[in-house]
Scaffold this active site. Sequence first.
Site, PDB file in Angstrom:
ATOM      1  N   LYS A  89       0.799  -1.221   0.000  1.00 28.78           N
ATOM      2  CA  LYS A  89       0.000   0.000   0.000  1.00 28.78           C
ATOM      3  C   LYS A  89       0.842   1.286   0.000  1.00 28.78           C
ATOM      4  O   LYS A  89       0.441   2.300  -0.557  1.00 28.78           O
ATOM      5  CB  LYS A  89      -0.953   0.018   1.201  1.00 28.78           C
ATOM      6  CG  LYS A  89      -2.020  -1.071   1.195  1.00 28.78           C
ATOM      7  CD  LYS A  89      -3.129  -0.734   0.260  1.00 28.78           C
ATOM      8  CE  LYS A  89      -4.321  -1.667   0.188  1.00 28.78           C
ATOM      9  NZ  LYS A  89      -4.373  -2.896   0.907  1.00 28.78           N
ATOM     10  N   GLU A 111     -10.018   5.814   2.884  1.00 33.73           N
ATOM     11  CA  GLU A 111     -10.844   4.732   3.405  1.00 33.73           C
ATOM     12  C   GLU A 111      -9.923   3.572   3.702  1.00 33.73           C
ATOM     13  O   GLU A 111      -8.844   3.476   3.119  1.00 33.73           O
ATOM     14  CB  GLU A 111     -11.886   4.308   2.359  1.00 33.73           C
ATOM     15  CG  GLU A 111     -11.379   3.321   1.301  1.00 33.73           C
ATOM     16  CD  GLU A 111     -10.269   3.852   0.380  1.00 33.73           C
ATOM     17  OE1 GLU A 111     -10.174   5.076   0.227  1.00 33.73           O
ATOM     18  OE2 GLU A 111      -9.483   3.025  -0.159  1.00 33.73           O
ATOM     19  N   SER A 377       1.511  -9.864  -0.973  1.00 27.59           N
ATOM     20  CA  SER A 377       1.109  -8.459  -0.805  1.00 27.59           C
ATOM     21  C   SER A 377       1.312  -7.893   0.593  1.00 27.59           C
ATOM     22  O   SER A 377       1.507  -6.692   0.742  1.00 27.59           O
ATOM     23  CB  SER A 377      -0.348  -8.281  -1.231  1.00 27.59           C
ATOM     24  OG  SER A 377      -1.199  -9.144  -0.507  1.00 27.59           O
TER      25      SER A 377
END
Length: 394
Positions: A89, A111, A377
């Site tokens: 991220k 969010e 991830s």
Amino acid sequence: MKYEVNSKGYYGDFGGAFIPEMLYANVEELRSRYLEILESKSFRQEYRQLLNDYAGRPTPLFQARRLSEKYSTQIFLKREDLNHTGSHKLNNTIGQILMARILGKTRIIAETGAGQHGVATATVCALFGMDCIVYMGELDVSRQQPNVLKMKILGAKVVPVHSGNKTLKDATNEAIRDWINNPVDTHYIIGSVVGPHPYPDLVSRLQSVISEEIKDQLSEKAGRDYPDHVIACVGGGSNAMGAFYHFLSDERVNLLGIEAAGHGTDTPDTAATLTCGRPGIIHGSYTMLMQDDDGQILEPYSISAGLDYPGTGPIHSYLQAVGRVRYDSVTDEEALKAALELTRLEGIIPALETAHALGVLGKISWKPDDIIVVNLSGRGDKDMETYVKAFFNE
Ligand SMILES: *Cc1c(COP(=O)(O)O)cnc(C)c1O
């Protein structure tokens, strides 16, 4: 590049910018400037430097020997879990905070589902001294406590959202509402390849560093700069787009996206949008969407907060429609099993989201000389409570 967004913001039939008039100026400002900013020398230098010195890139490409042995093939793990803050991220939030600063914004909203995007956003806001407000569904606040605490200590305001099924979709609605009310000073850092154009393209480009590095690293480790298969989990689809990006126009590479089946795609408790959905509009774009006969959005379900979303990025809807990427899904139970398997075979505790990508390894028969890259991830720290409950019945 083939499969690129067109000038109107569409991938085939999918995408676009379905936004209320109140957001038009903001989205248009971003649309008209993002490519010029991304391509400018000063942006590229600062972005690259932060990726290297702050995020810790390039992340390793690890040859997983025991896992490979188990599936009689060659498996490499792209270690996005070793990125600062524990997932891919941060690649996106670093790029977007630089962009926000160039656009003169001082207040950041986001969010979050699993809290990884919230933490990555709160982190760059601390780094750049900007105000940070993170919207998060009430259910996710309770199931991802470690990340809520991290956001708070980083100085972000975490706003629990009580509407809908109190997860990611509802948090996104609330973030959009905030942006409508604060159009001048605020930038909305969307956490995936979702939302109105240009976000899906912007976030894809910022995450594309993942496949750029895979190419270099495979050249060195495997003697060729492309794998036979790339596997990634798909919530909104940003880690998958990052891992696929530089292989999209190389048809030698099979691309596989894995959604969360929840309790199964034949049950109502699922988040496998590309299997169970139909085209519709969610959060500003036309994309595959889980909906009832009246077009009302269905509440998704997955054990994994980061995949618990009823839509998907419009580019994934397109890549499925044209057959470039194959999409499959993995249930809660299969993901939990895969998470424990990686932990015990390689000493790496993956995030629950990532475990869905790993869960497909046992469902396909691979060739011994296949080179498979699984995009790891994120790491599993935030999911320890769920794992302990599942594995030790505690
Ligand atoms: C957020 C998250 C995901 C899902 O988001 P995508 O945009 O689909 O990548 C997957 N894995 C981890 C570790 C995450 O934090």
